[in-house]
Structures are given as C-alpha cells and as structure tokens.
Design a protein around this motif. Structure first.
Motif: not given
Length: 792
Positions: A210-219
């Motif tokens: 989930i955190m990996s996806i959140l950072h990808y979305v942020d980027k």
C-alpha cells in the motif's frame, strides 16, 4: 491432531472489536467461551453494572453487519464476566487468549493475573499486531513461557482467513504444531507460522504494498479511481482494491502500522517507503480516516435524495464526483478469464496501466524476496499470508511465477529493482519457478535445500487445479469431470458465475452416466468464487422474449429431469457448495444424497426476485419436505406458511447453519465444515462412506401429502394482505398465488397424496406461465443489465 489436547473451553480476555469477534468465532465452532473485560469506572456492586462494558461490547458485535456469528443462538455458548470477579474461572479453560489494548505494560499486568489461575499446560496466547511477542513473557514461569505464543487473527475473524502463529524461543514445538493444525482444521483458517518481527508477515508485506502505491501516486499524479480500477478484481484482488480497503480498515490504522515499521526496521532497504506522504498526513490531521469518520479517500452524500459518491483529489485534497476510468489494456483483457494469462498481457501493456503494474509489482517482488529469511524461512508463507489476509488470488511469488521468473527478473533489474541473491541461485540450480505441481500436490522451492518440498499441512487436501488435466476424464465448454481417486469422480462447473445452462446440464448427466457405469460415486464441487449463482436467466429471457414457450417448457423439463436424476441415480451423489448457491445451485444441492457444505454458505431459492418460482424441482422439494414434517392440526398451516414465505421472500442463508434453519439443508443428513481447503476431500470421504455402506437407489416418491384448498386460501389471503399494506406489488401477488397453487397440489378440495411427477408438472407450468408476463421479463432484464432486483 498433533497431540491429545482437546479445546472445550476458551477464555478471551478483552471484549473490544477483536476480542468480542474472536469469542463469536470460537462459539461458531461449538466451543464454550468465557469473555472477560474490565469493570467500568462508575460500576456498582451488582453483576449487571460490573459486566456492563463486556455485555455492551458483545451485544454490539452480535448486532453488527456482517454478523460475526453463524447463528444468533450460538451466542449462548459465550459467558461474560470481568477481570476482578471472574478471572478464577479461567482455571477451567483449555486456552486463554489475551486481546486487550495494544500496550505492553497492560498486557504484562493481565498475564500476571492469568498466571495466578491458569492450570499448568493450558495454552496462552496474545492477539497482537505490533508488540514483540517475546517481551510479553518477562517474569512469567517456565510453564507459562513454554505454552505461550502470539496468535494474530485478522479482522473480522469470521471472514478473513489468515491466522498468524508467532512462537517465541521458549514455545514448545508441539504447542506450535497443535495451533497450526487446530487453526486450519477447526477454525477454518489459513494458518501461517511467522517470526517475531515487526508486523509479522501479512501486514509487513501488505502495508509495504500500500505504501509503495501511495508514493507512486504521489509521484505520478494518478487518481484514486485509477488505482482502484487497476488493483481490484482485474488482478485477482478484492473489489475494495487499494483506497476503498484503506477506508474500511481506517487510515489511522494504516498510518500507525507504517510508522511502527519505519521506527522498528532500521535495516530494511525500503524503509523510506514507510514514511507517510504529505497528502496522507494531511488527511489524518483532518480526521478523514475512512468509513469510521464518514470520509476518507471516498465519501458518500445524499444529493436530491440519491447517493452521490465522491473521490478525493490527492493534489488539491478536494472531493470531486467519482469518475469511471478506462485503460486500453484492461479493455483488451476482458475476454481473458485465466488470471495468470491476463496478468501477462497487463504487465506487457505499453499504456499507463502497464507502467503502473511494472513499477509497483517489480518493487514488491524484490521486497518480498529480501524478506526471506527475515520474516519467514519459506516463500509459500508470504503468498499464503497475502492470499488469506488481504484476499489476493495470487501472492507476490505466485504473480512472479505467472509472469515467468527469469524473464521478469531481467525486467526488474532494468527497472532498478534487484531481488535477493537466493533468486539467482535458484535459477542457477536449474529451478525456473517458485512452485510446481507433481502427482496432484503443490511443492514450493526450498531455499536451504535448493529443492522442491511439499507445502506442509496440504497432504490431505484435494485441489482440482493440481489434478485437472492429468485426471480429467471428460469435459465440455462449461464443465470438467475429474477422477479424484478411490472410485469417486468430481464434476466442476466453470461457466460465468458457475450458472447452470445447457452445457452444465449435459455435464451433470454425463457425470452420472460415467459414475453409474464405472465408478462408485459422484461429487459435485468446484474451486470458483461461488458454487453456483443459479440457472442461466439470460437464456430463459431470450426464449421468453422470442415467445418460444414450448421450447422453454422443454428446457425446464430437462432441468427438472436432471435434478431428479441426481436424486435417483444408482450411485451416491454428494454436493459440496461454498459461498453462493442460489436458485438452481440450491436446487441441485437439495436433490443430492448428501451436502457437505462450507460454513460460509449463502444459499437460497431466489427466483421470486426475477418474477418466477423455483422451476428446477425446488418448489416440489420444499413441498415434499413439508409433507415429511407435517402433523395433524393447526401445525400443518403454520409449517406451510413458513415454507411458503421462505420462497416468497427469497430468503438466503447467511451461513450454512442458517441454511438448516431455512430448510435448504437437512438436519441429520447434511454436514458443515469450516476448512475450505478440506471441502472436496471431505465430500469425497462422505461419498465413499455412502458407497461402502451399501448405497441403495431410492424409489421415486408417490406419497407426498399436499394440503389443497385450505392452504391455498392461506396463501392467497396472506399475499393480498401484504399487497393491501403496500409491502408487495400486484405482480408479487400473482407470483405468490402461482407458488401457493403448486405447493398445495393445485386445485384439490382436500388434503391429498400426490407424486413428485405431479408436482413437477405443476411447477413447470407455473414457471413457464410467469415467463409470459411482461413484468417478469422486466425483472429479468433488470438483473441482466444492472444486477438489480426490480420490484414492479
């Protein structure tokens, strides 16, 4: 079982959301439960006020939806009390489970109390998701430490299958072995032994994902709706995908676990990903925590009397009407039913979706490989935790296998995600996959021995995915017949939603013919999401619209004949339903010699919802069962009313146990098991027992007592009064009258004995006549086009 230990009574200490629901799940399996909690601050001296906190918590759990308990009456197995007055009662318990607040000092204080009263040798465990297990036993006796470990149930315990067992260095190996086996066999869990590392296995990998996806979305600026479209059923994940899942679990919970990991895994190569992105921190400040606070990544509002759904714009942190999103690659994979084949296409796609999949899953694959041996020594444990705890059809290594290990490894390296050294060594050893199937059993690659080993605990399972092909003896476009050994064959459906159409009818008849010729018995089961959503109503709709009523009558008769063949074949037929068994799927089970049902069974005759009555023998069968339980006097009409309303209100069981109460399953004949993995093996065992006991082909029934006009009047009056009270529509009245007419045996002036054939003819005529009604066709069309029940 690993030892002679028997669990008759369990103490659950702490009645919060988890404690009360763990208590309910033990009550589900017939165990007596002692549920204790603290005494409220303002409590008096009477037991009622001293137990108010625990009783209120249990009441709230029992009223919650979905229910944590299979049948409300099972709650009688739970006795409540408080720590001050009732802790001595744990002396009688075989297992004490602590589920108090997540604070080490409080847990240690509770264990100090427990040690005063627990019998030596009694199991003791803590349901924690974050506190190191070994710290909890400081100051405890040797016997306590030997019988203590972590038991991390996932919430809600009834529905989420993962149970992590976390032994300490002091825990006896036989205690760990017992819990691993007991959890799977009796609690119906996927039980995984985890190491005492932060967040254990499931949450370590799940929160990383989930955190990996959140950072990808942020980027990248991807939207909430885009991510949820890509991380749902299309890749074998739950419908709630990423952001809806976060809203259900609670953003605060996710932040708490992520912060805990950031603080407690200093050597984790991806530790930076556990840092909370700014938009998530702002959401937490605003108390936008998801369902519990009314808004999170999504929110719902009433606009002009209708529900309007909004999604959060992660850049502006403003809510906007939720948008439907499309990706070219997803459109091209619509026709690919096989998940592994679909994933190959999605990961190779040149569009935004393909970029997303490659970025977040290559990172996940590398991360998962680097967690061995830190969080688990064996790779299958990571997959099992994600399957059972997060609802993924394929865990990280299973996904990687589907894409091809070596090919994907090169793509990962090119993208800057290098996996652990053992993956390279595996490929160098000549092994090219993480799993392989051999002789119907599934093996995993063992890193230490550099060989494939059988997944422990699966020796007794029969898995169709592992034997289909080599053991297939016949198949058509909608069914497969497989030899499952010892003279028993299995029929599985693989139509959409496992609906029953012409190809399934052909398969059932072929399976019975083969079994009668060369085998000892037949099991009907499958490994689909649902056992069967019922008859193919699309086919019925087309025939009705074309006014091909003679042909439709023939199709209905063929269905009825097939159900009767299940009942009257010369070999035993056992049905093994799970999840949805609706309409025709329910009728099939009702005609089997025995049903071995999974506890999570949503079974019902739901034809009323599409403007019909059960036409595959269901109405006949309810009438037959009514006849078998009839007694002289008023009870006859009461029993008739209950059976009539079960069909007329399209009642669906919320568990296999409720299916007995509704009359879909038969007491004394049908059985329930909690382990989904054992369902087929157990059905085969019962089928063999029937064969070995000298199965005798039953004779068609000609002794069914129907009630005639006295009950017909009751059905008509009841329907009309419901209509007058605006509870049902005029068309509902017509369907009710048709249903009553069949169930009472037609136009008979007094109670009469009739045959099954007689009732099947009435049932078929009523079914076809309702197909001529415009309002029935409107109802069917509503289900087919939008999946919604129309009350016209």
């Amino acid at each position: 079982m690993s030892s002679k230990r028997i669990i008759k009574k369990v103490a659950v200490l702490g009645s919060g959301v988890m404690g009360s629901r763990i208590a309910c799940h033990f009550a589900n399996i017939g165990v007596q439960v002692l549920l204790l909690d603290v005494v409220g601050k303002d409590a008096g001296s009477d037991a009622k006020s001293r137990n108010k906190l625990v009783n209120d918590a249990l009441d709230a759990a029992l009223k919650s939806n979905p229910s944590p308990i299979y049948l409300k009456s099972f709650a009688k197995r739970i006795t409540t009390g408080n720590f001050e007055d009732d802790m001595p009662k744990i002396t009688d318990c075989d297992w004490v489970i602590e589920v108090v607040v997540e604070r080490l000092d409080i847990k240690q204080k509770v264990f100090e109390q427990v040690e005063k009263y627990r019998k030596p040798g009694t199991l003791i465990s803590s349901n924690t998701s974050g506190i190191p297990i070994h710290l909890m036993t400081e100051g405890r006796t040797e016997d306590f430490r030997k019988h203590f470990c972590g038991t991390h149930f996932f919430n809600p315990p009834r529905y989420l299958k993962l149970l992590e067992i976390i032994p300490t260095a002091d825990t006896l190996t036989e205690v760990t072995a017992f819990l691993l086996e007991y959890g799977e066999k009796f609690l119906g869990k996927t039980v995984v032994q985890a190491k005492d590392t932060p967040a254990f296995i499931g949450n370590r990998i799940g929160v990383f994902s989930i955190m990996s996806i959140l950072h990808y979305v942020d980027k990248t600026g991807m939207t909430v709706e885009e991510v949820d479209k890509l991380t749902g059923p299309v890749i074998g994940h739950p419908k709630s995908a990423t952001f809806r899942t976060s809203d259900v679990v609670g953003l605060d919970t996710m932040v708490h676990v992520a912060n805990g990991l950031a603080a407690n895994v200093p050597d984790d190569e991806a530790r930076h990903l556990f840092q909370i992105p700014a938009f998530v921190s702002k959401m937490a400040e605003n108390n936008w925590l998801g369902s519990k606070s009314g808004q999170g990544f999504y929110k719902k509002e009433k606009v002009a009397g209708a529900n309007q759904f909004y999604a959060l714009n992660l850049k502006t942190l403003e809510y906007q009407p939720s948008q439907k999103v499309k990706f070219p690659s997803l459109e091209t994979t619509r026709s690919i039913d096989n998940l592994k084949e679909r994933m190959k296409v999605l990961f190779a796609a040149p569009d935004k979706a393909g970029e997303f999949y490659r970025a977040v899953f290559y990172e996940l694959f590398a991360y998962s490989s680097n967690r061995i041996p830190e969080i688990a020594d064996e790779l299958y444990k990571i997959d099992a935790a994600m399957n059972a705890g997060f609802g993924w059809e394929l865990g990280p290594f299973e996904k990687w296998d589907a894409l091809g290990v070596e090919k994907t490894l090169k793509a990962m390296e090119a993208a800057g995600h290098k996996p652990a050294q053992w993956v390279y060594e595996m490929l160098q050893s000549g092994a090219d996959s993480f799993y392989k199937v051999q002789d119907g059993k599934r093996y995993y690659y063992d890193i230490v021995s550099k060989s494939y080993l059988l997944i422990p605990g699966t020796e007794e399972f029969i898995t169709l995915d592992n034997i289909r092909g080599s053991k297939t003896i016949w198949k058509n476009s909608g069914t497969t017949i497989t030899d499952i050994g010892d003279g028993i064959i299995n029929l599985e459906f693989h139509t959409k939603m496992n609906t029953i159409g012409g190809e399934v009818i052909e398969g059932i008849n072929k399976a019975i013919t083969l079994a009668e010729q060369s085998y000892r018995g037949l099991v009907i089961s499958n490994e689909g999401t649902n056992f069967s959503a019922g008859a193919n109503v699309g086919m019925i709709f087309m025939m009705a619209v074309e006014q091909e009523f003679d042909e439709l009558a023939m199709v209905v008769k063929a269905f009825q004949n097939t159900m009767m063949r299940i009942r009257y074949s010369s070999i035993p037929v056992v049905a093994a339903p799970h999840q949805m068994a609706l309409g025709g799927g329910c009728e099939l089970c009702m005609h089997a010699d025995k049903v071995v049902a999974h506890a999570e069974l949503y079974m019902g005759l739901v034809e009323f919802g599409v403007g019909l009555i059960p036409g595959g023998g269901g109405t006949k069968e309810f009438t037959l069962r009514l006849s078998d339980e009839l007694q002289e006097g008023d009870i006859e009409l009461n029993n008739f009313r209950d059976r009539f309303l079960t069909i007329g209100q399209a009642k669906v069981s919320t568990s296999a146990y409720e299916a007995f109460e509704l009359g879909y399953l038969k007491k004394g004949r049908d059985v329930v098991i909690l382990s989904r993995s054992r369902l087929l093996a157990e059905a085969k065992r019962h089928c063999l027992l029937l064969a070995e006991e000298g199965y005798v082909q039953p004779a068609p029934r000609k002794d069914i007592r129907v009630l005639g006009k006295q009950a017909l009047g009751l059905g008509y009056v009841g329907a009309n009064s419901m209509y007058t009270g605006n509870y049902i529509s005029e068309h509902d009245v017509k369907i009710s009258q048709k249903l009553a007419y069949v169930m009472v045996g037609g136009d008979l002036s007094q109670p009469t004995v009739v045959s099954e054939d007689y009732l099947l003819t009435l049932e078929r005529e009523a079914f076809v006549s309702l197909c001529t009604e415009r309002k029935t066709l409107e109802r069917i069309q509503s289900i087919l086009t939008g999946g919604k029940v129309l009350r016209n």
